[in-house]
Design a protein around this motif. Structure first.
Motif, PDB file in Angstrom:
ATOM      1  N   ARG A   1       0.845  -1.181   0.000  1.00 36.87           N
ATOM      2  CA  ARG A   1       0.000   0.000   0.000  1.00 36.87           C
ATOM      3  C   ARG A   1       0.885   1.236   0.000  1.00 36.87           C
ATOM      4  O   ARG A   1       2.046   1.183   0.340  1.00 36.87           O
TER       5      ARG A   1
ATOM      6  N   THR B   1      -3.729   3.685   0.761  1.00 35.67           N
ATOM      7  CA  THR B   1      -4.559   3.372  -0.392  1.00 35.67           C
ATOM      8  C   THR B   1      -3.780   2.527  -1.372  1.00 35.67           C
ATOM      9  O   THR B   1      -2.804   1.897  -1.036  1.00 35.67           O
TER      10      THR B   1
ATOM     11  N   ARG C   1     -14.624   1.931  -1.798  1.00 36.91           N
ATOM     12  CA  ARG C   1     -14.947   2.267  -0.410  1.00 36.91           C
ATOM     13  C   ARG C   1     -15.913   1.251   0.158  1.00 36.91           C
ATOM     14  O   ARG C   1     -16.577   0.522  -0.567  1.00 36.91           O
TER      15      ARG C   1
ATOM     16  N   PRO D   1     -17.249  -1.665   3.415  1.00 34.59           N
ATOM     17  CA  PRO D   1     -16.804  -2.913   4.047  1.00 34.59           C
ATOM     18  C   PRO D   1     -16.305  -3.951   3.047  1.00 34.59           C
ATOM     19  O   PRO D   1     -15.307  -4.622   3.283  1.00 34.59           O
TER      20      PRO D   1
ATOM     21  N   ARG E   1     -12.920  -3.022   1.905  1.00 34.30           N
ATOM     22  CA  ARG E   1     -11.913  -3.222   2.961  1.00 34.30           C
ATOM     23  C   ARG E   1     -11.572  -4.700   3.111  1.00 34.30           C
ATOM     24  O   ARG E   1     -10.408  -5.052   3.339  1.00 34.30           O
ATOM     25  N   THR E   2     -12.565  -5.558   2.982  1.00 32.49           N
ATOM     26  CA  THR E   2     -12.307  -6.999   3.083  1.00 32.49           C
ATOM     27  C   THR E   2     -11.435  -7.470   1.925  1.00 32.49           C
ATOM     28  O   THR E   2     -10.484  -8.233   2.112  1.00 32.49           O
TER      29      THR E   2
ATOM     30  N   ARG F   1      -9.418  -5.633   0.193  1.00 26.86           N
ATOM     31  CA  ARG F   1      -8.088  -5.052   0.385  1.00 26.86           C
ATOM     32  C   ARG F   1      -7.293  -5.852   1.410  1.00 26.86           C
ATOM     33  O   ARG F   1      -6.093  -6.113   1.236  1.00 26.86           O
ATOM     34  N   LEU F   2      -7.956  -6.280   2.479  1.00 26.13           N
ATOM     35  CA  LEU F   2      -7.293  -7.084   3.504  1.00 26.13           C
ATOM     36  C   LEU F   2      -6.782  -8.388   2.911  1.00 26.13           C
ATOM     37  O   LEU F   2      -5.654  -8.814   3.193  1.00 26.13           O
TER      38      LEU F   2
ATOM     39  N   GLU G   1      -3.737  -7.654   0.649  1.00 31.60           N
ATOM     40  CA  GLU G   1      -2.548  -7.354   1.443  1.00 31.60           C
ATOM     41  C   GLU G   1      -1.999  -8.617   2.097  1.00 31.60           C
ATOM     42  O   GLU G   1      -0.781  -8.816   2.169  1.00 31.60           O
TER      43      GLU G   1
END
Length: 231
Positions: A9, A14, A24, A26, A29-30, A32-33, A36
Motif C-alpha cells: 500500500r 490506499t 470504499r 466494508p 476493505r475486506t 483489500r485485507l 494485502e
C-alpha cells in the motif's frame, strides 16, 4: 521493516502508485485485507490458496471465495497489484530504443521490489503446467501471464510502420526474453549479479535487439524467417 506490507500500500494506506482509486465500504476493505495478506504471503515466497489467505486474514472461506473464486484469480490480482505503475506505463517518445529503455527503467525496480511475489506466481504457472501435462489439473482455472506482450509491443510501436509485421512481432518476442522476473532468475540467481549489474545487462541487451532489428530492416533482411512464431 516489513517490505511486503510497505509495498502493498502507499503511505496513505490506499492503492500503490499508479493504481486505481480505491473502492470504499466494508466489501472493499475486506478485499483489500485479502490482497494485502496474499501479497505478504507471496513476498515471503509462498503461493497461497484462497483458503490459506482466508485463514491468515481471519476471513471466512465463503467470503474469500466470493472475492476470489480460484487461486489463479487471487494470484493474478496480487500480480497486478505488484506490477502497479508498470501496467499504466506510457511514453511520449517517438524513438523505439528510448521507449524500451524507459519501460525497463520503470519496470525493473518494481519487479525487483516484488521479486518474491512474481516468483511465487511463476511457481504456480509451472505447477499448473506440470499438472496439465500429467492430466491432474482438472477444471482448475489456468493462471495466465501476458502483460509483457502488450507492454513490449507498445514500447516498440514507433517501428510498426517500418518493420514488416513478422519482424515487429519477432522483436517483441525477443525482448520478452529479457523482460520480467525471468531475467532476475538468470542474471541474479545464476550469474550472481547485483541490481545495478542486472539492469545494465538487460538494458544493453534490449538496446542491442532494437538496433539489430532496425539495421536488418534497413539492409533488407529476410522478413520471412520460418523460425518466427505464427500468429
Amino acid at each position: 521493516m516489513d517490505v511486503s506490507r510497505q509495498q502493498a500500500r502507499s503511505s496513505d494506506g490506499t492503492e500503490p502508485a499508479g493504481g486505481p482509486t480505491p473502492e470504499r465500504g466494508p466489501r472493499a476493505r475486506t478485499k483489500r485485507l485479502m490482497l494485502e495478506t496474499a501479497t505478504r504471503l507471496m513476498q515471503a515466497g509462498v503461493t497461497p490458496s484462497v483458503s490459506e489467505v482466508a485463514e491468515a486474514a481471519e476471513v471466512s472461506r465463503a467470503t474469500a471465495y466470493r472475492y476470489f473464486p480460484s487461486q489463479a484469480a487471487l494470484v493474478q490480482a496480487v500480480v497486478d497489484e505488484g506490477l502497479g505503475p508498470i501496467l499504466t506505463w506510457q511514453s511520449t517518445s517517438t524513438d523505439a530504443e528510448r521507449r524500451v529503455r524507459e519501460l525497463f527503467d520503470t519496470a525493473m525496480p518494481r519487479i525487483e521490489a516484488f521479486e518474491a511475489t512474481f516468483k511465487a506466481a511463476l511457481k504456480l504457472s509451472l505447477d499448473q503446467w506440470a499438472r496439465r501435462q500429467a492430466g491432474t489439473l482438472g477444471g482448475e482455472p489456468a493462471f495466465t501471464r501476458g502483460h509483457r506482450v502488450d507492454l513490449l509491443k507498445q514500447a516498440i510501436a514507433p517501428l510498426k510502420g517500418s518493420l514488416p509485421p513478422r519482424d515487429f512481432k519477432r522483436l517483441a518476442q525477443a525482448l520478452s526474453l529479457i523482460f520480467g522476473v525471468e531475467v532476475l532468475i538468470v542474471l541474479k540467481d545464476i550469474w550472481g549479479l547485483d541490481s545495478r549489474g542486472t539492469r545494465s545487462v538487460a538494458q544493453w541487451a534490449a538496446g542491442a535487439l532494437v538496433r539489430a532489428a532496425v539495421a536488418e530492416s534497413i539492409e533488407g533482411g529476410d522478413s520471412n524467417d520460418p523460425t518466427v512464431a505464427a500468429e
